[in-house]
Design a protein around this motif. Structure first.
Motif: not given
Length: 275
Positions: A48-59
């Protein structure tokens, strides 16, 4: 923060990890999304989708990672600084020993409409790049099937391309055409236009990994700023200097051989004016 003895599957909706999520496996289904600024201690498979961070950020992923066919990787870019929030960009960091990362699916960079503390006013220039995926100890294989260009925020006459490295991936702002750089304030001779046509003819679609033979060439081209391109493409007899500060040097003969071997008579005709 959570530990699951069995695996975690996200079939629908969004799982945001801001702490540490540990499981035997983490799988994102076609209708699922994983995001956040936390750490995943597990192998990760995303369909599916991978959306690192929280606008923007690091996973951070402490495990192997597979971005399967049909997946989408969303990368928000608000500037060129590797940081969270305003002026930063999304990053995925894969840590651990001998990690295997396989990329596929679609890459979707975002420049506008970023929530949180983002400024939403960053417009990349030619050669600007962000390192959005790092593997500390391991290898990246595979290729995205394509790249969805941002709906807004790109400068006229530019697009995003991916620079593929063994342990990192970069998003770089590149020209739509190397044969027509007039919109970037670059005047080209007939020889430089011929080289640009050959480059355009051999260039893969945005986001797709170039062939092994051409990857060093396009890695240099994609990271070249306007000044580097202006100097590089005009070196039609002798050597071509590509990249900011003319850091990378490639002989014209080697360049022509690589282009010809992949494009045949089209590239041979385009380069014939340089004889």
């Amino acid at each position: 923060n959570a530990t699951f003895q069995q695996g975690v599957t996200v079939d629908q909706g969004e799982l945001r990890v801001d702490g540490t999520l540990t499981g035997s496996s983490i799988e994102i289904g076609q209708n699922g999304n994983i995001s956040g600024n936390g750490t995943i201690v597990s192998n990760l498979l995303s369909r599916g989708q991978i959306s690192p961070g929280q606008s923007p950020g690091l996973l951070t992923i402490n495990g192997d990672m597979t971005l399967a066919a049909g997946s989408q990787t969303n990368i928000e870019i608000d500037g060129l600084i590797a940081q969270d929030g305003a002026g930063g960009f999304d990053r995925i960091s894969v840590i651990g020993v001998n990690r295997a990362v396989a990329v596929g699916g679609t890459l979707a960079p975002v420049l506008r409409g970023i929530t949180g503390a983002a400024n939403n006013n960053f417009t990349p220039k030619l050669g600007d790049s962000v390192r959005f995926l790092d593997v500390a100890n391991g290898t990246i294989t595979g290729s995205f099937a394509g790249l969805t260009q941002p709906g807004s925020g790109l400068a006229a006459g530019t697009r995003f391309d991916v620079v593929y490295g063994t342990g990192s991936l970069l998003l770089a702002a590149t020209p739509l055409s190397y044969a027509d750089l007039s919109g970037h304030g670059i005047r080209q001779s007939a020889a430089a236009v011929s080289i640009g046509r050959a480059i355009d003819a051999s260039r893969p679609l945005a986001g797709i990994r170039p062939s092994d033979a051409l990857q060093p060439l396009y890695s240099s081209l994609y990271l070249a700023n306007a000044e580097g391109l202006a100097h590089g493409l005009e070196q039609a007899s002798g050597v071509i200097y590509i990249g900011s500060g003319q850091a990378t040097v490639m002989s014209l003969g080697r360049f022509a051989d690589e282009i010809w071997s992949h494009q045949g008579e089209l590239a041979r005709t385009d380069l014939s004016s340089m004889d």
